[in-house]
Structure formats: structure tokens, C-alpha cells
Write an enzyme that holds these catalytic residues in place. Structure first.
Site, PDB file in Angstrom:
ATOM      1  N   HIS B 159       0.852  -1.184   0.000  1.00  0.00           N
ATOM      2  CA  HIS B 159       0.000   0.000   0.000  1.00  0.00           C
ATOM      3  C   HIS B 159       0.887   1.232   0.000  1.00  0.00           C
ATOM      4  O   HIS B 159       1.819   1.330   0.786  1.00  0.00           O
ATOM      5  CB  HIS B 159      -0.908   0.013   1.222  1.00  0.00           C
ATOM      6  CG  HIS B 159      -1.977  -1.030   1.173  1.00  0.00           C
ATOM      7  ND1 HIS B 159      -3.072  -0.926   0.355  1.00  0.00           N
ATOM      8  CD2 HIS B 159      -2.100  -2.213   1.805  1.00  0.00           C
ATOM      9  CE1 HIS B 159      -3.830  -1.988   0.503  1.00  0.00           C
ATOM     10  NE2 HIS B 159      -3.264  -2.794   1.381  1.00  0.00           N
ATOM     11  N   CYS B 201      -0.683   2.042  -5.088  1.00  0.00           N
ATOM     12  CA  CYS B 201      -1.383   3.258  -5.448  1.00  0.00           C
ATOM     13  C   CYS B 201      -0.360   4.385  -5.623  1.00  0.00           C
ATOM     14  O   CYS B 201       0.596   4.467  -4.864  1.00  0.00           O
ATOM     15  CB  CYS B 201      -2.381   3.643  -4.366  1.00  0.00           C
ATOM     16  SG  CYS B 201      -3.669   2.451  -4.150  1.00  0.00           S
TER      17      CYS B 201
END
Lengths: 719, 405
Positions: B159, B201
Site C-alpha cells: 500500500h 497506489c
């Protein structure tokens, strides 16, 4: 008047610069009347706006992932569950008087699945008023007298150990079951739980142990669950001295039989434990069915308005609606649904929203009027049950140990043919399986989502940050009005004295008299203190009254009222009489009393809003207008204007409504109709409040009742 | 080195000690400027914990399997997995990890070597692996022992956000840290070329601070974009693979060890509408044209073992003949195809370092020792060598005794 005084003051000495915040304070205090009108209106309006401001719920915890796994519950498991339902509803199983047979059947079924099984015997505890036990955790070392072998309950507990888990955590599934007079619904709930249980013995993905508690509900569902939880969480070590349930032959009999029939199995006589409880689900199936479709009702309120984490409700709601096609209900006040004024209010909001949207397309806050009415009804019931502070089901027992729990009540649509029964077993079972699998994914306790919220529908909520606004508006004028009254009372006596005497006399005694006058509020404070002391005594009285044997609620209530009045008179004569004469001489005494009363109410409401917001909110709705409006009736009569007449009427009405028993009477009437209201009801209601250790009881006894008495005394003040 | 003894020449034998001395000096002091691509390494990192991040571990394991299949041996792969999904209690298939809901391929098979696992996967350890600053007790298998001829693939998933990548739910790797580590690696000659591939991301932001030459970076999403998972395995109950990695794998599944697909074909294979994000690659630090670089330069292994006589500048590989191929880990490789591949790579490399080679040839003509070597190559076995040596000792002995007298 204060305004003019301020003006004159500022005219006289413009030199010392006053800081802006002080000036603002002075401004607010001097305009306290307008401020309080605006604030109260805003508070009530904000309360009615809450359904509009409600947000959609969302799953806040990443780990939950509800519905990401496809359900594994198959028809095989359903037919297993069906088998149990048949065996339980079979008339042969009900032959025994104590219902031991059906417990044995359940235990045998659990054992066949390979689960660890044990029985838990408990003696129902009578709910008693312990004045010092408010807010305290349930007592482990409670000495239980009067064991009798005739009254005990048996909880059957089955435990599945997670195959690869570390056994540190557990999920609890509770099905209340009354072996003596079980309806078909209860048997069906057992069937659902059993089908899930049989699936869970086979799966490999369990990270938490599963505990299935079949709670013996012949002494109430809550009592059974609470007894088991007490035993689970706070083990007793002094069982030697106290008489034990094992001494009863009947129970011994049960265990011997079990021992014979299944030797070497996982049955055990001792109390079995698994890990810390991550969450608990109470499953019920309703017998009657008036619904048009399969619905599932969620009950979440625990004692003192505590709610489980919103994520748990979200998971259930999401799975029920999007996976199993069940309609989800939360409690509503049905009487509000048909009220026309609410509907028109909703329409007003709707049209306002339309206007706003036409002005600026990004403003989208309107909701349809029907939705508004439903939201308000749900919100009102949410407020009511939280304010009551009494748990709405057996899940409340878990909340006392900080375990998130809810009760799910399935109400199936039509009757008992087999296809339908299988269908409800399958869907109910898959719902439970999905929730358990989701909770199984959790890594920590529920902590991501809200604990302080009000529901306006199963998928909409108002969080603490929003609903506090309404309350803040309501209580904001209190300190201002108190300050303004205090200033007013002091200055008016000043003025009157100044008028009567010569200016030279003032300069002589000026400092001395001001010093005395500035402490005059202590008299009023004493009065307020006495009344609050009386409130505390009144709250303690039921403890003694409940000791009187064979007393009907009505007579108890009457005794309580009589004793209360007596104690008030006594206290007044003992403590307040020396001041009574002094009080009479002083003008504007009532203003000071009102000022101190308002201050104490402000403090009481503020404290209560921390403990139980809903109680404080409802209390504020009743008490704030009463406190603010209270003024001696004599003055109003003397003035004779329309305004004072209106105020008098308002005062009288509020004086009636705000009296706690009257408020309850009205509330009951709104909920159930006025037909079957009874004087004894209040006593019973109070009894239930203290049985559940509800802080609402303390609030009523120590904040609302004294406030009411003080306001009444102001109304009938002789000036 | 004793193999350089020319048994047939007495004169040359007398020069043996000098020869040894000379050769060793030459070898040690030879600076290898602009080294050629000699070996491949891969550092594969999964940075996130917790069951619901199953897909990150599956991503990394899939990449691990792919680069292994394409020829990077286990000892040259540093695999870092931040959590153990295979043995998570919530795993419906204990000790197995899948990256597809068809469950055909168990990524967590017999021969998976995890070098850093669980709480060992920290930013500190990651930077230590890259820069090579280990404590002395760290075994060789946990070190990135690359050199100036290494092509390194650095794959990371987890992440992330704007210029950071989360490690273990508790710390972060910032783009500055990464750039700094890469710079240190460059200064310490730890790589020739480095491909950084990140699936997270806002992956593109992680490359903002890179400065070192020879670094090529590709990320799954631009700034402000999310990278999404590809699909959910409703049996296991979690998402099992991310989109970017899924389509990367899909690209490589079509390839075998001998395919010659270029990096540009990989980079252009990403379809933004399927990925639901825009891939970003940064190539301003990378000199070669992407069309000419085969993906196997990073994802496969071209391992060239150079004979020790490469110490002599003259002996470039055209003279020394074939490179030894160490890709034999993959049992299914056909011999002929392997040769073909080597030829292909040969051509590439020759094209690339042509001037160097020319220089080498020039040196070769000057060096007399090459003739010895050729002769030495004719010596069939050690036994005969020994015999010749013994025979040669006799005159030496005779001469020495004669001199003494």
C-alpha cells in the site's frame, strides 16, 4: 435593563479597553432573552433536521470484507438442521418436566459433530436495587443465597476449536431456548444455528473459536446469558462454602446419564471456555408473522444507551440485503409513521432542498418526505431506547463486558410448509455464516467505526459529531440566562436601594453592602442544594420500599410519594427555615433561585450527556424551556398582558409535563395508547430502571425532579 | 595456474614462476570499466501484512515464480514477504497460495525460498539489502551480492501513497530513501542496470527522486490514481491478485526463456482501461532504447561465466569461445534452443560493446601467451601433463647437480 446599565457604564468610563471576548460575553448576556429563543429554536430544529443530515453507513474496517467469500452452507447442512428441528418439536422430547430431554438432544447433536459440549447450571438472580452498584461491573463474588433445587436453568454450550487457530479469540452464537414451552420459532432458530454449527465443524478457515450457547430462557433470555457470561468472565473460586447446584439430585442425574451414554467423548462436566469474545450474535426466530416479506430485525441498544460498533450492524445489514435478500428492520416508533405534522415537516424540508438545489446544483441534502417520516420514527425510537438505558435483548449482557453484540430476529413471511422452512434455514444460516466469516477475518477488536451514533434506518446513521449540535444549541442559553439573571437581580436591588436612600448614604455603606449583596446568591444556592439533597434521598427510598414484602406497585408508588413529600417538608423545616424570613424580605429572590437552578441544571445535563446522550437530550427538551420560562405566577397575573398570559399558560403546561411520572405517562400514551395507563406503571418502570443499573434513574432522581420542584417553587413564589 | 606450464618447452618451463607472478598481478589490477552484463538478480518485496492483503503476497510469489521460470536461480533472488498468508489460520487452503480463482497453480510449492519474512521485512532491512550494509552475521543467502555487471529487478508491492510505500502497517519507505539507496548502489558498483517495478497506489510518485543512471522504473499508477485488485476469489474470500501484476504475468506467461520480447513490448502491453490506472515508466535515466532491450535482460538470466583468462584484456569472449550457461536449473530446457539464445544474446552484446572488443583483439595479437594457451588446450589430460612434468624435472636435476659440482 442590563443593556442600559452597560451603556451607562461604557459612557462613563470609555478608557479601559475590554477584550473582544469579554465584550462578546457581555453582549450575549445582555441579550440573553433573544439568544435563548434563537438557540432553543435552533436546537429543536437541528433535532428535526437529523434525519436529513444522516449519512449512509459504510464498512469502515478493511479486514471485515463481508460477502467476499461465497457461502458454503449447503442443503446437506440445512437438512441436518431440519432433523434437529423435527427432534425438538417431537412431542416425545417434551415428556420431561424440566425439559432436560431436549437439552440432552441438543448436546447429543453437538457431540455428534465433534464439538466440545458442557452444561452450565445457573440460578436466576433476582434483580435487586443496589444503590451503590450503579456503573459498577457485575459482581463476581456475589453471595447467592436461597438456592433451591427446583429453580435452576441449564445452558447447553458447544465449542468448536479453530483447526489452525491459537484459541485466543472466540465468536459467540446465542440461541435462547425454553425447553418447557418452546414455540416453533425457537426450535427453528436452533435449527439455523445447528446448520451453521455443523458447517463450521468442517471448515478450515476458522481463526477464532466458535461458541454456541443454547440459553435456557425459562427465567428470561437475559438472565441466562448474563449468568453464563458472569461465569465465563469472572470465575468463582470459593465454590466450596456456598451450596452448589450439583447437590440437587436432578442435575446429578442429568450428568450421570450423559456420562453413561457417551463415554470418552468430548463431553465435560466442568465449565468450558474459549478465547476472548470478539463479538456475539443472538439469533431468534419470531413465531408470529405479519410481515409481507422475510424481514430481519436488528436490536442493538445495551444498558445506558451503549451501542455495539456500527461495523457489526453494517456487516449484518450488507449481508442480509445484498446477499440473502432479506429486508432489514430496526425499531421504529410506529405511531409517528402516520402523524401528519411530521409528514408536512418532511415536505417542507423536501421543497427547501429543491429550492436550494435549483440555486446551486451541488447542494443535495434533501430526502423524500416519506423517507423523512420513516427516518424520524426510527431516530425517535433509537433515542427512546438509548435514553431508557435498558437493553433491548440478551445482547445487552455482552456489552457489560465490552463485547460487541446484537440480536437478530428473523420474522419469516408465511407458514410452516417444508419448502419454506428449508428456505428460511438456508438463508438465515447463510447470513449467520457470512457474519461469522466476516468477523473471523478481524485482526483486532471492532474499533474502526462509530460507537456513538443514532440510526435513522438500517443503512443510515447520525454520528456523535452531528447530533451533539442539537444538544449544544439547547443548553447553550442556560449559562447566559443564569448570568444575566444574576446581574439583573443584583443591579435591580442596587437601583431600588439607590432610589430610596440619598446618594451620600450609598457612599457610606457602599462597599459593605455590595460585599453582602454579592454573596446573597448563597441563600439561593443553599435552597437548591437542599432540594438536590432531597432528590438523592428520594432516589434511595425505593431501596427501602422494595424491602416491604407483598406490596403491589400502586401502593409502593403511593408510599414513595408520601415519604418523598414528608422528607421534603422535614428538610425544608430543619435546614431552610432560618432563612425563610430573610428570603421573604428580599426582592427578586426568585431570580437568584432561578439563576442557581439553571446553573445546576446546566451542570447536570452536561454530565449526563457524557454518560448517556439520549437521556440528556430528552431531558433537555423538557427542562430547558421550563427553566427558562419559569417566573412567579403572581407577577404574570399582576401584569395582565397577553404576553404574560401566554407565559403563564406555558409555565403551567410545562410544569405538568416535566414532572417525571407525567412525562412517562405521556410517553407511554404516545407509544401504546392511553387506555391501559396505571399509577403503578411508574413504579414498575422505575423498578426496571434500577434493575438494569440505568443512569437514567439517577438523572431523574437527582437532576430532573429537583429541577422540577425548584421551578414549581418559583412559579408559586410570593413576591 | 599451473595449467599454463607448457610441458614441451624447457625454456618456457624455466619462465614459469615469472609467468605466474605476472598473470596474478594482471588479474588483480585490471579495472573493469563499463562492465558488461554478466548476471541477473531479483529483489521481490511484499510490504504489507494482514489477511486482507493476501493479494500482495500472491503478486510477489507470482513474480518470483516467473523470474525463476525465466532463469534466475534461487540464490540470486531475494524474496521478502511481510506476512505468512499460506499458514494464516483464515486460509481455506492451508499452506497454499493462489493468484487465480481457478486454483490451478499453487504459488507456495516445494521450492520457495523466502529470505526475509514477517517482521524481518522492514524499511531498514530493505535498505540494507539494497546497499549491502549488513551486519557480519547475515548469511550470504540473504545478501544482494551483485556487482557492476548485474542487472537487478526490484519489484515491490503493497500500500502506498504520494512518494511513499507502507511497510508492515507501521513504517514507510519514502521516495527519497529509495533514491538514496539506489545512488549508494550505483556508487558501490552494485548494478549495471536496475529495473524498479512497483505495484501500488500512486506508484509513479515513488520514482520522483531517482537520479542514478542506468535505472529504469515502471509503476502501476500515476499520481492521484489507485491501483486496483484484479479479481476476488470467493472461495478463499479475498482478492488474490492486483491488476498491474496480473497483466504483467499474463505477458510473461506467453514467453519462455528464449523469447526475445523487448521491454517496450511489455510496457505497451498495459491497457489503462483494463488496469483502471495508467502505468508510468521513467526512462530518462536509462540509456538503451527500450525496443532493443529484451525483457529477459531483467526477468530472465543471462549469466556469463568468464574464464579466468579474461584477466588478459586480450581474451575477450570472442576468443574464449562460448559462455558457460548456468541456466541449467530449468530442467526442461532443450539444449539446442539454449545455444540459439546464447547466440542471440551474443549478437546483442557484441553490438553493444564493439569498440571494446576491437581493442581486445588488438591486444590479443600482441600477447604471446595466447599461443601457449592454444598449445595448452591440446594437452589432453592431467596424467600426461604430470608425466611430461616429471620428465622435464630430470634435466633440471642433472643441470643443478652439475652446477653444484
Amino acid at each position: 435593563m442590563a443593556e442600559t446599565k452597560e451603556k451607562s457604564l461604557s459612557d462613563e468610563k470609555p478608557k479601559p479597553r475590554v477584550r473582544p471576548i469579554v465584550r462578546l460575553g457581555i453582549f450575549l448576556i445582555s441579550h440573553s432573552f433573544h439568544v435563548s429563543v434563537v438557540c432553543c429554536t435552533a436546537g429543536v430544529l437541528a433535532l428535526f433536521l437529523l434525519p436529513v443530515l444522516a449519512k449512509n453507513t459504510y464498512i469502515s474496517e478493511n479486514a471485515l470484507m463481508p460477502g467476499s467469500a461465497s457461502p458454503m452452507l449447503s442443503n446437506q447442512h440445512v437438512s441436518d438442521g431440519n432433523r434437529l428441528v423435527k427432534d425438538l418439536t417431537n412431542p416425545n422430547s417434551k415428556s420431561s418436566e424440566t425439559g432436560i430431554e431436549s437439552h440432552k438432544i441438543i448436546a447429543q447433536y453437538m457431540l455428534d459433530l465433534g464439538a466440545e459440549v458442557s452444561f452450565h447450571k445457573f440460578h436466576p438472580q433476582m434483580n435487586q436495587f443496589h444503590p451503590l452498584h450503579f456503573f459498577s461491573s457485575p459482581d463476581s463474588g456475589k453471595i447467592q443465597e436461597n438456592y433451591s433445587c427446583s429453580s435452576y436453568g441449564i445452558n447447553t454450550v458447544g465449542i468448536i476449536r479453530a483447526p489452525h487457530g491459537d484459541g485466543k479469540e472466540a465468536i459467540v452464537l446465542v440461541t435462547p431456548y425454553n425447553a418447557l414451552k418452546s414455540g416453533f420459532g425457537e426450535a427453528l432458530s436452533l435449527g439455523i444455528a445447528y446448520s451453521v454449527f455443523s458447517l463450521l465443524t468442517q471448515v478450515t478457515w476458522l481463526a477464532k473459536d466458535i461458541i454456541w450457547l443454547v440459553a435456557d430462557s425459562q427465567y428470561g433470555e437475559y438472565a441466562a446469558v448474563a449468568a453464563w457470561l458472569r461465569e465465563y468472565q469472572t470465575p468463582k473460586f470459593s465454590s466450596l462454602s456456598t451450596p452448589n447446584a450439583e447437590m440437587c439430585p436432578d442435575v446429578n442425574n442429568l450428568f450421570e446419564l450423559k456420562g453413561h451414554s457417551i463415554s470418552g467423548s468430548k463431553f465435560s462436566n466442568s465449565f468450558r471456555r474459549a478465547g476472548t469474545m470478539a463479538s456475539a450474535l443472538v439469533l431468534k426466530v419470531r413465531d408470529q408473522n405479519e410481515q409481507f416479506e422475510d424481514t430481519i430485525s436488528i436490536y442493538a441498544e445495551a444498558s445506558n444507551g451503549q451501542m455495539p460498533n456500527l461495523d457489526l450492524i453494517n456487516v449484518v445489514n450488507y449481508l442480509a440485503v445484498h446477499r440473502q435478500g432479506l429486508r432489514v428492520n430496526v425499531e421504529k416508533l410506529w405511531s409517528l409513521l402516520n402523524s401528519s405534522w411530521l409528514k408536512s415537516l418532511g415536505e417542507i424540508f423536501e421543497s427547501l432542498a429543491k429550492v436550494a438545489k435549483s440555486l446551486y446544483p451541488k447542494w443535495k441534502f434533501g430526502i423524500p418526505a416519506t423517507e423523512y417520516v420513516e427516518g424520524t420514527a426510527t431516530l425517535a425510537s433509537s433515542l427512546y431506547y438509548q435514553a431508557l438505558g435498558v437493553p433491548t435483548g440478551p445482547h445487552g449482557a455482552f456489552r457489560d463486558y465490552q463485547v460487541d453484540a446484537i440480536t437478530l430476529e428473523i420474522s419469516p413471511k408465511f407458514s410452516l410448509d417444508k419448502v419454506w422452512r428449508n428456505d428460511i434455514l438456508l438463508r438465515g444460516g447463510r447470513l449467520i455464516e457470512g457474519v461469522i466469516r466476516s468477523v473471523n477475518n478481524l485482526l483486532e477488536k471492532f474499533h474502526q467505526s462509530f460507537f456513538l451514533y443514532l440510526l435513522t434506518s438500517p443503512s443510515k446513521f447520525v454520528s456523535v459529531g452531528v447530533y451533539m449540535i442539537a444538544f449544544a444549541f439547547l443548553i447553550a442559553p442556560l449559562p447566559m440566562v443564569a448570568a444575566s439573571l444574576y446581574v439583573d437581580a443584583n443591579s435591580s436591588s442596587n437601583c431600588s436601594k439607590g432610589d430610596s436612600s440619598t446618594p451620600s448614604a450609598i457612599t457610606d455603606t457602599d462597599e459593605h453592602s455590595i460585599a453582602i449583596r454579592s454573596w446573597r446568591w448563597l441563600n439561593s444556592a443553599k435552597l437548591v442544594f437542599i432540594v438536590h439533597l432531597w432528590g438523592a434521598i428520594v432516589s434511595l427510598l425505593p431501596y427501602f420500599i422494595s424491602q416491604i414484602p407483598d406490596c403491589s406497585p400502586t401502593t409502593s408508588f403511593m408510599i414513595w410519594v408520601l415519604l418523598s413529600i414528608l422528607s421534603l417538608l422535614t428538610l425544608n423545616s430543619v435546614l431552610a427555615s432560618p432563612l425563610a424570613c430573610a428570603k421573604a424580605t428580599q426582592e427578586k429572590e426568585w431570580a437568584l433561585v432561578k439563576s442557581v437552578t439553571i446553573s445546576s441544571v446546566f451542570i447536570g445535563l452536561g454530565l449526563m450527556s457524557v454518560i448517556n446522550f439520549a437521556t440528556a437530550e430528552i431531558g433537555a427538551l423538557l427542562m430547558v424551556p421550563m427553566c427558562l420560562l419559569a417566573q412567579p405566577l403572581k407577577l404574570d397575573v399582576r401584569a395582565g398582558t397577553l404576553r404574560s398570559f401566554c407565559r403563564m399558560i406555558c409555565n403551567l403546561v410545562l410544569g405538568h409535563i416535566a414532572f417525571p411520572p407525567a412525562a412517562l405517562f405521556l410517553l407511554k400514551g404516545m407509544l401504546d395508547g392511553f387506555g391501559n395507563a396505571n399509577v403503578g406503571d411508574f413504579w414498575m418502570w422505575v423498578e426496571s430502571l434500577w434493575a438494569w443499573n440505568s443512569a437514567t434513574y439517577l438523572f431523574i432522581g437527582m437532576v430532573q425532579l429537583p429541577c422540577w420542584v425548584l421551578c414549581i417553587s418559583i412559579l408559586f413564589h410570593t413576591c | 595456474m599451473e595449467t599454463f606450464i607448457n610441458p614441451k618447452s624447457l625454456f618456457h618451463l624455466l619462465l614459469l614462476p615469472c609467468l605466474l607472478l605476472y598473470s596474478s598481478i594482471a588479474y588483480n589490477s585490471s579495472p573493469v570499466e563499463a562492465a558488461m552484463h554478466t548476471n541477473n538478480w531479483a529483489v521481490l518485496v511484499c510490504t504489507s501484512r494482514f489477511w486482507f492483503n493476501y493479494r500482495h503476497m500472491a503478486n510477489t510469489l507470482s513474480l518470483y515464480r516467473t523470474v525463476k521460470r525465466l532463469g534466475i536461480p534461487d540464490e540470486r533472488i531475494i524474496l521478502m514477504l511481510a506476512d505468512d498468508m499460506a499458514c494464516n489460520t483464515r486460509n481455506k487452503y492451508p499452506a497454499q497460495v493462489f493468484n487465480n480463482e481457478n486454483h490451478r497453480l499453487n504459488l507456495y510449492g516445494d521450492n520457495v525460498e523466502v529470505d526475509y519474512r514477517g517482521y524481518e521485512v522492514t524499511v531498514e532491512n530493505f535498505l540494507r539489502v539494497l546497499t549491502g550494509r549488513h551486519e557480519t552475521a547475515v548469511p550470504r543467502s540473504k545478501r544482494l551480492l551483485s556487482d557492476e555487471g548485474s542487472h537487478i529487478l526490484l519489484y515491490m508491492t503493497g500500500h502506498g501513497g504520494d512518494e511513499f510505500l507502507k511497510f508492515q502497517d507501521s513504517e514507510e519507505l519514502q521516495s527519497h530513501d529509495l533514491a538514496d539507496a539506489v545512488k549508494q548502489m550505483k556508487e558501490k558498483h552494485r548494478f549495471k542496470e536496475l529495473l524498479i517495478m512497483v505495484d501500488t497506489c500512486q506508484a509513479a510518485t515513488l520514482f520522483n527522486q531517482l537520479q542514478s543512471p542506468g535505472v529504469l522504473a515502471i509503476g502501476s499508477s500515476m499520481k492521484g490514481e489507485n491501483s486496483y485488485s484484479h479479481h476476488l476469489d470467493s472461495d478463499v474470500g479475498v482478492s488474490v491478485v492486483d491488476r498491474f501484476t496480473y497483466y504483467t504475468l499474463a505477458f510473461f506467461e506467453r514467453l519462455n526463456i528464449y523469447d526475445n520480447a523487448s521491454l517496450s513490448s511489455l510496457f505497451s502491453s498495459y491497457n489503462p482501461s483494463l488496469l483502471m490506472s495508467t502505468t508510468y515508466y521513467r526512462k530518462d535515466l536509462y540509456k538503451r532504447r527500450l525496443e532493443e532491450v529484451p525483457v529477459t535482460n531483467f526477468f530472465g538470466s543471462v549469466m556469463e561465466t568468464i574464464h579466468t583468462d579474461a584477466a588478459y584484456k586480450a581474451l575477450s569472449r570472442r576468443n574464449s569461445g562460448r559462455f558457460e550457461d548456468e541456466m541449467s536449473l530449468d530442467q526442461s530446457v532443450h539444449h539446442i534452443k539454449r545455444r540459439m539464445l546464447i547466440k542471440v544474446n551474443d549478437g546483442d552484446e557484441i553490438h553493444d560493446i564493439n569498440p571494446e572488443l576491437l581493442q581486445g583483439e588488438e591486444g590479443a595479437s600482441k600477447c604471446p601467451w595466447s599461443t601457449f594457451r592454444n598449445k595448452f588446450q591440446k594437452a589432453e589430460n592431467v596424467d600426461s601433463l604430470l608425466n611430461y612434468g616429471l620428465v622435464a624435472m630430470i634435466p633440471l636435476l642433472v643441470i643443478s647437480t652439475w652446477l653444484v659440482q
